[in-house]
Write a protein that holds these residues in place. Structure first.
Motif, mmCIF file in Angstrom:
data_model
loop_
_atom_site.group_PDB
_atom_site.id
_atom_site.type_symbol
_atom_site.label_atom_id
_atom_site.label_comp_id
_atom_site.label_asym_id
_atom_site.label_seq_id
_atom_site.Cartn_x
_atom_site.Cartn_y
_atom_site.Cartn_z
ATOM 1 N N ILE A 103 4.182 -4.684 -10.158
ATOM 2 C CA ILE A 103 3.499 -3.779 -9.066
ATOM 3 C C ILE A 103 3.036 -4.518 -8.067
ATOM 4 C CG2 ILE A 103 1.623 -2.519 -8.754
ATOM 5 C CD1 ILE A 103 2.061 -1.084 -11.663
ATOM 6 N N GLY A 104 2.608 -5.665 -8.405
ATOM 7 C CA GLY A 104 2.126 -6.678 -7.389
ATOM 8 C C GLY A 104 3.232 -7.192 -6.424
ATOM 9 N N ASP A 105 4.734 -7.575 -7.364
ATOM 10 C CA ASP A 105 5.618 -7.729 -6.405
ATOM 11 C C ASP A 105 5.823 -6.877 -5.279
ATOM 12 O OD1 ASP A 105 5.936 -10.396 -7.658
ATOM 13 O OD2 ASP A 105 7.330 -9.390 -9.250
ATOM 14 N N LEU A 106 6.063 -5.437 -6.019
ATOM 15 C CA LEU A 106 6.330 -4.544 -4.997
ATOM 16 C C LEU A 106 5.401 -4.439 -3.593
ATOM 17 C CD1 LEU A 106 7.364 -1.554 -7.390
ATOM 18 C CD2 LEU A 106 8.988 -3.067 -6.310
ATOM 19 N N GLY A 107 4.032 -4.597 -4.133
ATOM 20 C CA GLY A 107 3.011 -4.508 -3.001
ATOM 21 C C GLY A 107 3.413 -5.760 -2.019
ATOM 22 N N ARG A 108 3.798 -6.809 -2.421
ATOM 23 C CA ARG A 108 4.139 -7.966 -1.424
ATOM 24 C C ARG A 108 5.153 -7.670 -0.609
ATOM 25 N NH1 ARG A 108 1.361 -10.422 -5.738
ATOM 26 N NH2 ARG A 108 3.062 -10.629 -6.986
ATOM 27 N N LEU A 109 5.984 -6.804 -1.099
ATOM 28 C CA LEU A 109 7.256 -6.414 -0.211
ATOM 29 C C LEU A 109 6.964 -5.231 0.624
ATOM 30 C CD1 LEU A 109 9.873 -6.296 -2.672
ATOM 31 C CD2 LEU A 109 9.668 -7.944 -1.031
ATOM 32 N N GLY A 110 5.770 -4.494 0.493
ATOM 33 C CA GLY A 110 5.301 -3.423 1.135
ATOM 34 C C GLY A 110 6.019 -2.098 0.576
ATOM 35 N N VAL A 111 5.975 -1.989 -0.672
ATOM 36 C CA VAL A 111 6.717 -1.077 -1.513
ATOM 37 C C VAL A 111 5.797 -0.440 -2.370
ATOM 38 C CG1 VAL A 111 8.556 -0.325 -3.161
ATOM 39 C CG2 VAL A 111 9.140 -2.031 -1.334
ATOM 40 N N GLU A 112 5.643 0.962 -2.186
ATOM 41 C CA GLU A 112 4.833 1.860 -3.096
ATOM 42 C C GLU A 112 5.294 2.015 -4.386
ATOM 43 O OE1 GLU A 112 1.719 2.774 -1.528
ATOM 44 O OE2 GLU A 112 2.519 1.496 -0.098
ATOM 45 N N ALA A 113 4.496 1.947 -5.328
ATOM 46 C CA ALA A 113 4.959 2.233 -6.827
ATOM 47 C C ALA A 113 4.794 3.576 -7.317
ATOM 48 C CB ALA A 113 4.325 0.911 -7.938
ATOM 49 N N GLY B 33 -14.157 -9.453 2.574
ATOM 50 C CA GLY B 33 -13.687 -9.811 3.790
ATOM 51 C C GLY B 33 -12.518 -8.953 4.636
ATOM 52 N N PRO B 34 -12.058 -9.181 5.575
ATOM 53 C CA PRO B 34 -11.103 -8.469 6.408
ATOM 54 C C PRO B 34 -9.636 -8.382 5.612
ATOM 55 C CG PRO B 34 -12.145 -9.979 7.667
ATOM 56 C CD PRO B 34 -12.587 -10.269 6.398
ATOM 57 N N ALA B 35 -8.980 -7.357 5.629
ATOM 58 C CA ALA B 35 -7.838 -7.370 4.934
ATOM 59 C C ALA B 35 -6.721 -8.330 5.497
ATOM 60 C CB ALA B 35 -7.196 -5.908 5.282
ATOM 61 N N GLY B 36 -6.021 -9.075 4.691
ATOM 62 C CA GLY B 36 -4.864 -10.105 5.084
ATOM 63 C C GLY B 36 -3.910 -9.554 5.490
ATOM 64 N N ALA B 37 -3.009 -10.294 6.038
ATOM 65 C CA ALA B 37 -1.749 -9.983 6.832
ATOM 66 C C ALA B 37 -0.844 -9.117 5.840
ATOM 67 C CB ALA B 37 -1.007 -11.287 7.029
ATOM 68 N N GLY B 38 -0.410 -7.996 6.370
ATOM 69 C CA GLY B 38 0.428 -7.260 5.554
ATOM 70 C C GLY B 38 -0.285 -6.190 4.877
ATOM 71 N N ASN B 39 -1.709 -6.208 4.718
ATOM 72 C CA ASN B 39 -2.521 -5.227 3.964
ATOM 73 C C ASN B 39 -3.084 -4.221 4.692
ATOM 74 O OD1 ASN B 39 -4.382 -3.941 2.237
ATOM 75 N ND2 ASN B 39 -5.616 -5.950 1.957
ATOM 76 N N HIS B 40 -2.682 -3.118 4.596
ATOM 77 C CA HIS B 40 -2.811 -1.847 5.397
ATOM 78 C C HIS B 40 -3.781 -0.893 4.827
ATOM 79 C CE1 HIS B 40 -0.399 -3.415 8.922
ATOM 80 N NE2 HIS B 40 0.554 -3.215 7.987
ATOM 81 N N GLY B 41 -3.704 -1.277 3.368
ATOM 82 C CA GLY B 41 -4.795 -0.381 2.553
ATOM 83 C C GLY B 41 -3.728 0.602 1.794
ATOM 84 N N PRO B 42 -4.273 1.494 0.896
ATOM 85 C CA PRO B 42 -3.552 2.322 0.377
ATOM 86 C C PRO B 42 -3.080 3.439 1.138
ATOM 87 C CG PRO B 42 -5.765 2.800 -0.072
ATOM 88 C CD PRO B 42 -5.773 1.641 0.717
ATOM 89 N N VAL B 43 -1.884 4.190 0.872
ATOM 90 C CA VAL B 43 -1.432 5.301 1.699
ATOM 91 C C VAL B 43 -2.171 6.396 1.255
ATOM 92 C CG1 VAL B 43 0.758 6.931 1.860
ATOM 93 C CG2 VAL B 43 0.977 4.316 1.792
ATOM 94 N N ARG B 44 -2.718 7.279 2.553
ATOM 95 C CA ARG B 44 -3.319 8.598 2.188
ATOM 96 C C ARG B 44 -2.626 9.557 3.007
ATOM 97 N NH1 ARG B 44 -9.060 5.652 3.719
ATOM 98 N NH2 ARG B 44 -9.455 4.556 1.744
ATOM 99 N N VAL B 45 -2.927 11.056 2.743
ATOM 100 C CA VAL B 45 -2.455 11.970 3.497
ATOM 101 C C VAL B 45 -3.146 12.109 4.761
ATOM 102 C CG1 VAL B 45 -2.493 14.652 3.537
ATOM 103 C CG2 VAL B 45 -1.938 13.341 1.473
ATOM 104 N N PHE B 46 -2.238 12.359 5.843
ATOM 105 C CA PHE B 46 -2.909 12.403 7.208
ATOM 106 C C PHE B 46 -2.598 13.928 7.668
ATOM 107 C CE2 PHE B 46 -2.330 11.896 11.884
ATOM 108 C CZ PHE B 46 -3.546 11.448 12.239
ATOM 109 N N GLY B 47 -3.433 14.602 8.059
ATOM 110 C CA GLY B 47 -3.113 16.074 8.701
ATOM 111 C C GLY B 47 -2.598 16.779 7.557
#
Length: 477
Positions: free
Chosen positions: A184-194, A82-96
């Protein structure tokens, strides 16, 4: 149902005799329409085998397992995403060429910090304090190690065994990895990359983890990737200060990075971090190689980010630029003002900069080593910088409509700007006092901005006239 970029987990029962880590292999092939993604499974003790998958598309997925072991082969199933939940923007990727974005297109600028072994302390209250400190900080990425250093005697190690003599590098400590993935899950819930540091040179042969054979290196990498890659906030750093590890050559690191790319089904962000004898030499990796996604650099001169951006089509992350603190090492006694200056120099040059802190009188120990509580002067100023960048255009590094000019320790009485024929807004930013003072009026052509003190920046924004949805002409900066 699992959310997009979440984690779907298959649990199977199989053999537990012998050494399941080395003797048993299992994979699953996940299918969405006509696309297949192959994912390695891993042994999780008690005869349990797990396969973790992070789906990147909404809709119906199916899977089948493949293994030479009868009990693990041929399992099939399907599930809905289903759709991503609140705060879930997916993984970080390179842009440009030089920016990052989340997978859903949202902005991501990297504001990193270093807490090498914060998950190794054995003190859960201390780890919770670290998480609370991160929640209050501007930092959205943490560099952290999996393997121990020579001087560490942690309660849990990545491999089974408690001493150098008993460490079995063919068996993984399941309690260690369960704890790590919880954090790692705790960091993810804070919006922090590991940003997981997979190897480093600080063991110096004591535990035998910095000079393993190529076969053991790959065995270790395959388990770590199988177990952790499905977490969307994971980045890989194949090594910290790779050139200080005399057991491996650059060709060895090339091979490991290529192997990491091959076994990671998601191609998470991956890089390698150089060492440097401070102010003597640098050995920055050749980031033109296709198995790196971004430049992870150690250097004291943040203004060089512009040169590194021009050299390679990769975002520049100066993960180590020196640390705020007062230890008797050249890398660890920057003032808060100097750390703040280095962040501004790097960001103004189009790069990203990493923080660290190591004060002798911090009762919780050195932040860079074990986390705890931040006591320095730079984090709040870095938060202010982050607020400035958040207000900038998404392409703030490569647009003529927006400029950040940073003066740092210099104290010019005034600065001349050539603005052309269009109107501009100009702000004087005091990066230490954290104030923004607009220069009255609109400006074009050649203009002079009075300055006269240190730690100032100029923000210059071109005024554009645009038509909104009601056909009204509005001005935007």
């Amino acid at each position: 149902m699992v959310e997009r970029w979440g984690v779907y987990e298959i649990v199977l029962t199989g053999p537990s005799s012998g050494n399941p880590f080395t003797d048993v292999e299992v994979q699953a092939i996940f299918s969405y329409r006509n696309r297949d993604v192959t994912v390695d499974g891993f042994y999780d003790g008690g005869g349990r085998y797990k396969i973790r998958f992070s789906p990147d598309q909404e809709g119906s997925w199916r899977y089948r397992t493949v293994s030479p072991t009868t009990e693990l082969n041929g399992h099939r199933g399907d599930f809905e995403v289903g759709p991503a939940g609140a705060g879930n923007h997916g993984p970080v990727r390179v842009f440009g060429r030089s920016l990052f974005r989340y997978a859903d297109g949202s902005r991501h600028e990297s504001y990193g910090t270093t807490c090498y072994h914060w998950t190794h302390t054995g003190d859960l209250d201390h780890e919770e304090l670290t998480l609370a400190s991160l929640a209050e900080s501007p930092f959205n990425k943490v560099r952290m190690c999996i393997l121990p250093t020579q001087d560490m005697r942690p309660d849990r190690l990545a491999f089974v065994g408690s001493t150098a003599e008993t460490l079995d590098r063919t068996r993984f400590n399941l309690e260690f990895f369960s704890h790590l993935e919880d954090r790692i899950g705790d960091l993810g819930r804070l919006g922090v990359e590991a940003d997981l540091i997979l190897f480093h040179p600080y063991d110096k042969g004591h535990w035998g983890v910095d000079n393993m054979s190529p076969e053991l290196d790959r065995f270790y990498l395959r388990y770590v990737v199988a177990r952790l890659a499905a977490f969307r906030n994971v980045w890989w750093s194949i090594s910290n200060e790779y050139d200080f590890n005399h057991a491996k050559t650059v060709a060895d690191w090339d091979d490991l990075l290529l192997y990491l790319q091959r076994i990671d089904p998601y191609r998470r962000l991956a890089s390698i971090h150089n060492g440097t004898r401070m102010y003597e030499y640098e050995s920055i990796y050749d980031f033109d190689k296709p198995w790196t996604t971004h430049q992870s650099i150690q250097h004291w001169d943040a203004a060089r980010a512009e040169d590194w951006r021009a050299r390679y089509p990769r975002p520049v992350v100066i993960d180590e630029i020196g640390y705020e603190g007062d230890v008797d090492r050249r890398w660890g006694n920057l003032t808060g003002r100097e750390m703040t200056r280095r962040f501004w120099h790097g960001m103004a040059a189009g790069g990203f900069v990493g923080h660290g802190e190591c004060y002798v009188d911090n009762p919780n120990g050195h932040w860079i080593s074990r986390g705890g509580r931040l006591i320095g002067d730079s984090p709040q100023r870095i938060a202010f910088l982050r607020s400035i960048i958040d207000e900038a255009p998404a392409d703030w590094t490569d647009t003529a409509d927006y400029r950040l000019i940073y003066f740092g320790e210099r104290v010019p009485a005034e600065h001349f700007l050539e603005l052309g024929d269009e109107d501009h807004l100009i702000d004087v930013i005091d990066t230490w006092q954290m104030t923004v003072e607009p220069v009255p009026g609109r400006h074009r052509g050649r203009c002079t901005v009075p300055l006269g003190r240190s730690d100032l920046a100029l923000r210059v924004r071109r005024v554009r006239r645009r038509t909104d949805a009601t056909n009204k002409v509005r001005e935007v900066a």
